[in-house]
Structures are given as structure tokens and as C-alpha cells.
Design a protein around this motif. Structure first.
Motif, mmCIF file in Angstrom:
data_model
loop_
_atom_site.group_PDB
_atom_site.id
_atom_site.type_symbol
_atom_site.label_atom_id
_atom_site.label_comp_id
_atom_site.label_asym_id
_atom_site.label_seq_id
_atom_site.Cartn_x
_atom_site.Cartn_y
_atom_site.Cartn_z
ATOM 1 N N GLU A 71 34.106 -18.297 -4.935
ATOM 2 C CA GLU A 71 33.915 -18.008 -6.361
ATOM 3 C C GLU A 71 32.475 -18.366 -6.713
ATOM 4 O OE1 GLU A 71 34.565 -20.870 -9.298
ATOM 5 O OE2 GLU A 71 33.099 -21.627 -7.871
ATOM 6 N N THR A 116 31.240 -20.062 -9.764
ATOM 7 C CA THR A 116 30.902 -21.148 -10.694
ATOM 8 C C THR A 116 30.222 -22.320 -9.981
ATOM 9 O OG1 THR A 116 32.824 -20.517 -12.006
ATOM 10 C CG2 THR A 116 31.832 -22.647 -12.501
ATOM 11 N N ARG A 140 37.879 -14.974 0.097
ATOM 12 C CA ARG A 140 39.027 -15.904 0.155
ATOM 13 C C ARG A 140 39.991 -15.403 1.223
ATOM 14 N NH1 ARG A 140 40.353 -16.855 -6.346
ATOM 15 N NH2 ARG A 140 38.168 -17.186 -6.908
ATOM 16 N N GLU A 156 43.036 -15.027 1.717
ATOM 17 C CA GLU A 156 44.384 -14.948 1.157
ATOM 18 C C GLU A 156 45.167 -13.911 1.936
ATOM 19 O OE1 GLU A 156 44.785 -15.563 -3.230
ATOM 20 O OE2 GLU A 156 42.883 -14.493 -3.250
ATOM 21 N N TYR A 184 42.233 -9.175 -2.129
ATOM 22 C CA TYR A 184 41.441 -8.888 -0.938
ATOM 23 C C TYR A 184 40.801 -10.168 -0.426
ATOM 24 C CZ TYR A 184 42.127 -4.506 -3.305
ATOM 25 O OH TYR A 184 42.713 -3.459 -3.945
ATOM 26 N N GLN A 190 33.040 -10.073 -7.974
ATOM 27 C CA GLN A 190 33.170 -10.614 -9.330
ATOM 28 C C GLN A 190 31.897 -10.368 -10.114
ATOM 29 O OE1 GLN A 190 33.897 -14.848 -9.200
ATOM 30 N NE2 GLN A 190 36.108 -14.612 -8.940
ATOM 31 N N GLU A 230 28.328 -17.984 -17.097
ATOM 32 C CA GLU A 230 28.478 -19.421 -17.362
ATOM 33 C C GLU A 230 27.508 -19.792 -18.489
ATOM 34 O OE1 GLU A 230 30.883 -20.466 -15.476
ATOM 35 O OE2 GLU A 230 30.765 -19.233 -13.674
ATOM 36 N N ARG A 239 45.653 -22.336 -14.336
ATOM 37 C CA ARG A 239 44.535 -21.951 -13.472
ATOM 38 C C ARG A 239 44.589 -22.700 -12.129
ATOM 39 N NH1 ARG A 239 42.300 -18.545 -13.296
ATOM 40 N NH2 ARG A 239 40.085 -18.948 -13.334
ATOM 41 N N TYR A 282 38.442 -27.709 -11.946
ATOM 42 C CA TYR A 282 37.364 -28.189 -12.814
ATOM 43 C C TYR A 282 37.575 -27.977 -14.316
ATOM 44 C CZ TYR A 282 35.690 -23.367 -11.566
ATOM 45 O OH TYR A 282 35.576 -22.040 -11.314
ATOM 46 N N TYR A 283 38.655 -27.350 -14.727
ATOM 47 C CA TYR A 283 38.782 -26.985 -16.141
ATOM 48 C C TYR A 283 39.152 -28.151 -17.055
ATOM 49 C CZ TYR A 283 38.443 -22.170 -14.603
ATOM 50 O OH TYR A 283 37.996 -21.004 -14.058
ATOM 51 N N THR A 310 45.886 -10.268 -13.071
ATOM 52 C CA THR A 310 44.817 -10.952 -13.810
ATOM 53 C C THR A 310 43.489 -10.277 -13.489
ATOM 54 O OG1 THR A 310 46.046 -13.004 -13.625
ATOM 55 C CG2 THR A 310 43.752 -13.183 -14.292
ATOM 56 N N GLY A 326 32.850 -20.706 -18.869
ATOM 57 C CA GLY A 326 32.512 -19.413 -18.269
ATOM 58 C C GLY A 326 33.733 -18.607 -17.924
#
Ligand code: HAM
Length: 433
Positions: free
Chosen positions: A82, A84, A112, A114, A121, A126, A130, A260, A264-265, A282, A305
Motif C-alpha cells: 500500500e 501510506t 499483496r 492474496e 489481484y 491505487q 494523504e 479496516r 494505523y487508523y 470496496t 488519507g
């Protein structure tokens, strides 16, 4: 025959039509972001593994099992899962968020490991944003308003085509107190937990609330709610955000289970979701992360962000029949004979010089017939036909490919002059007698 080599599982080629839609999404995002004062930052794809461990959280799915990590001469590096973490790292390293308000955006591939499925994927793209140095809910609202504007710019209507879900996670202290309560509750219902939830019970209990397992529904629905265990200030902050969204006409749904998957949120979290894309619905997600800059060694700096998944936004546009198509060529130049090819190539360059907007495809090799078939397939509106006779006479045949009209002969100079003078509109009626 030799065995062919195929792309790595979960890493896709974006073919011409798909690449065009992806670029339109990225372009629209760039315009929207610049309209709100965001500056582009380009970040490396590879960072130290330590960066992601410290920001995303040791026990998140991403860090536990989804990173592409490798040893680089004794140093552990990872492909970014990601943006951030890298953005915050860069902002601290270059003093971009020191005692100032700074809005940054970035775009690019993320990785990732996954289990691949529709919309999920191993390499995806993305566009992220921020903002540093703003602590109030107005900054969160601004981020959300920006995304809502972007959807409209792309022809997507908030609420009808995608829904905004918001929640608040409060402060780390509030969350820690709640976490204890939640673990105690889940322990009491331990027998009903599925395998994933059991695993997360002590490592990451808030994620249990995010479980999609149907058998977990009753457990989750009866669980204590974070929102009800927040302090006055946090609750008021969230109410102010919701009121701002109402004021600006952005419909939203409070989803108390939205937690999430990253650690970090703080306070606000949000997601834009759609039911048109199956399980991976999403398309955009984000929130506030006030502790992260300090956690990475920077000064205490509030920040927030979001990031959108380019493939998912593109898939939604396609699903709704609103994906833009690449513009077709205006014309296709078919040339037959050595002299015609020579003259045609030079003339086409004059034409391009005089008409920078022009989309002109050269016919290439083969007979005139073969080239005209290619012209038809190209989607071009006209074929420009240059045979031996035209080459010598200074003319060119204009053959409409989409209308039942005969071919018309034009002086090459006159055609160039008209296209240069009148621009794209000149093609209208070029073949009319
Ligand atoms: P995220 O929710 O992990 O958040 O990812 C953001 C978006 O990237 C998702 O909503 C989804 O559209 C897309 N995405 C994620 N994983 C995949 C995948 N495997 N395949 C296709 N698309 C995917 C973040 O990444 C945070 N950095 C967002 C953020 C920025 N929060 C604050 N600032």
C-alpha cells in the motif's frame, strides 16, 4: 514448439481497452486531487520491510502473510502492499509535513500475496491521497467530498452506484479499553467462533467484527459497540463529521463494524462500497491516522488519507456500461506502390504538423484491398487512398467507411489546408460532393 511463458498468477496485463479505462480513472483522480491542492509525489515500489511492520501492524493479514519480501544482501526489503507507509516515510525524510499543512497524492502498483479472485489481484493499482497537519473532522470531510466529486466526474452517482460507509475508531486509549471488553465478550461465546475469528481473538479482536462468515453474524450483532464506548470528545468529533457530510449532501451510512484491515487508523474510517462487483466491493477506502507520523520518528502530526483501487473503479464503470472507450482514428491512409508510399509518408508528416489533434493510422504493407479491410477494422471514419495515379497527380481519395457515400478526390494541399483551418470538425462532410 517451445512452451509459452505466462503472466504470474494474480498479476494481470491491462490490455488496450482496459488500459484506456484505467488511465481515464487515474486522469480523473489527478484532476480532482489537483483541484483540492494535492501535489503529486512519486514513491519507490520497494521499501524496507521494517517500514510496513511498524506502520501496518505485526498481526495484520498483510504483514503476516501477504507481503512480497526478499533478502537484498542481508537487508529485508518488501514490495509495497500500500502507499501510506511510504508516503509518510518520505514526508518525514524530506521534512514535507513539519509544522505545515501538506496534501500529497500518488499512484502506482501495489503488491499483496492474496488469494486471487475477481477484483482481487496480487499486483493492483491505487491512486492515494494523504493530508498532513489538519486534525479536525473538516479535513476528513474534505477527503470524502473529494472522492464523491471524483465519482461524479467519472459518471458514477454516490448512493445509487456506490455507498459511503463511515465509522470511528476513537483514540488508541479508547480502543484499547474497548478491546478488553470485546475480548471478554468473545471469550464467553468462544464455542461459536469460526477458525479465523479464533485466531484473531487475542491478536486482532476488532477484525473479528469484520468477519464475513454467516455463522458469525449473531455473535457480531450482539457484540459491544465501539461507538458506544467512546469518550465524549471522540463521539462529538464523529457527529461533526456526519453533520458536515449532511451539509454538503453526501449520503452516508454509519457502519459500526467497519474496522479496516490496517492498524494505523484513529477516529474516522470510511469505505466506498458497491454490491455490483461481488465479494470485492470496496472501491475506495481510507481514514485518519494521527499517531503514525510520530510512530515513525516524525513530529506529532495529525494525518488522514484514502486510496482507491483503479481496477475496481474501472470494473464498476464497465459493469454499469459507463466505461469510456478510446477515441477511434479519424483516418487510415492506404498507400499502394513505391512512389505512393514515399509521397504518402512525407505528406502524412505535413498533415500531422498542421493538425496536432489528428489521429491518423498508416496502412502499412499489402495490397490496397488488404489495407482497406484493415482500415475498416481500425474503426476509422475515412480511408485516405493514395495509389500511383494520386501520388503523381497531387491528389488523395477520401473514402467514407461509415456512410454510404462514394469516394471523392481531393487535392492533397487543399485537404491539408482545410483540416488545418477548421480542425476536427472539418471531417464532417469531407466526402460530400
Ligand atoms: P486498503 O483498503 O488496503 O487501504 O486499499 C485501498 C483500496 O485498494 C481498496 O479499497 C481496493 O479498492 C484496493 N485494493 C486493495 N487490495 C486489492 C487487491 N488485492 N486487488 C485489487 N484492489 C485492491 C489502503 O491501502 C490504505 N493505504 C488507504 C489509506 C490511505 N488510508 C489512509 N490513507
Amino acid at each position: 514448439m517451445r512452451k509459452t511463458i505466462q503472466a504470474v498468477r494474480g498479476m494481470h496485463d491491462l490490455l488496450p481497452g482496459e488500459a484506456f479505462v484505467a488511465r481515464q480513472v487515474e486522469e480523473a483522480a489527478r484532476e480532482a486531487l489537483e483541484g483540492y491542492g494535492y501535489e503529486e509525489i512519486r514513491l519507490p515500489v520497494v521499501e524496507r520491510t521494517e517500514l510496513f511492520r511498524r506502520t501496518l501492524g505485526e498481526v495484520t493479514d498483510i504483514v503476516e502473510k501477504e507481503m512480497y519480501t526478499f533478502d537484498d544482501h542481508g537487508e529485508s526489503l518488501s514490495l509495497r502492499p500500500e502507499g501510506t507507509a511510504g508516503c509518510v516515510r518520505a514526508a518525514i525524510e524530506h521534512g514535507l509535513c513539519f509544522h505545515q499543512v501538506r496534501r500529497l497524492w500518488y499512484a502506482g502498483p501495489m503488491f499483496r500475496h492474496e488469494r486471487p479472485q475477481k477484483g482481487r489481484y496480487r499486483q493492483f493499482h491505487q491512486v492515494g491521497a494523504e493530508v498532513f497537519g489538519l486534525a479536525g473532522p473538516e479535513a476528513d470531510a474534505e477527503l470524502i467530498l473529494l472522492t464523491a466529486r471524483l465519482w461524479r466526474r467519472l459518471g458514477l452517482e454516490p448512493e445509487r452506484d456506490l455507498v459511503l460507509e463511515v465509522n470511528t475508531l476513537g483514540t488508541p486509549e479508547e480502543r484499547a479499553a474497548y478491546r478488553e471488553r470485546l475480548v471478554a465478550y468473545l471469550e464467553r461465546r468462544r464455542d461459536e467462533l469460526d477458525e479465523d475469528s479464533l485466531r484473531r481473538l487475542h491478536s486482532n479482536p476488532l477484525r473479528v467484527l469484520d468477519s464475513k462468515h454467516p455463522a458469525m453474524r449473531p455473535v457480531i450483532e450482539a457484540a459491544p459497540r465501539l461507538l458506544e464506548h467512546l469518550g465524549e470528545a471522540s463521539r462529538e468529533r464523529f457527529e461533526r463529521l456526519c453533520a458536515l457530510l449532511d451539509l454538503c449532501g453526501v449520503p452516508h451510512r454509519v457502519n459500526p463494524y467497519l474496522v479496516r484491515g490496517l492498524d494505523y487508523y484513529t477516529h474516522t474510517v470510511f469505505e466506498w462500497v458497491t454490491d455490483r462487483l461481488g465479494a470485492q466491493g470496496t472501491v475506495c477506502a481510507g481514514g485518519r491516522y494521527d499517531g503514525l507520523v510520530a510512530q515513525l520518528g516524525g513530529h506529532d502530526t495529525p494525518a488522514a488519507g484514502f486510496a482507491l483501487g483503479v481496477e475496481r473503479v474501472a470494473a464498476l464503470l464497465r459493469e454499469l456500461g459507463r466505461a469510456p472507450a478510446a477515441p477511434l482514428p479519424h483516418a487510415f491512409l492506404a498507400m499502394a506502390g513505391e512512389e505512393a508510399v514515399r509521397v504518402g509518408l512525407a505528406w502524412s508528416e505535413h498533415l500531422r504538423e498542421a493538425c496536432p489533434w489528428l489521429r491518423l493510422v498508416l496502412g502499412g504493407e499489402g495490397s490496397l484491398r488488404a489495407q482497406l479491410r484493415r482500415a475498416d477494422r481500425s474503426g476509422a471514419r475515412y480511408a485516405l487512398v493514395l495509389g500511383e495515379a494520386e501520388a503523381v497527380q497531387g491528389t488523395v481519395g477520401v473514402k467514407p467507411l461509415r456512410e454510404e457515400l462514394p469516394q471523392r478526390s481531393w487535392e492533397r494541399d487543399a485537404l491539408l489546408e482545410r483540416l488545418a483551418r477548421e480542425g476536427e470538425a472539418a471531417w464532417e462532410g469531407l466526402a460530400l460532393p
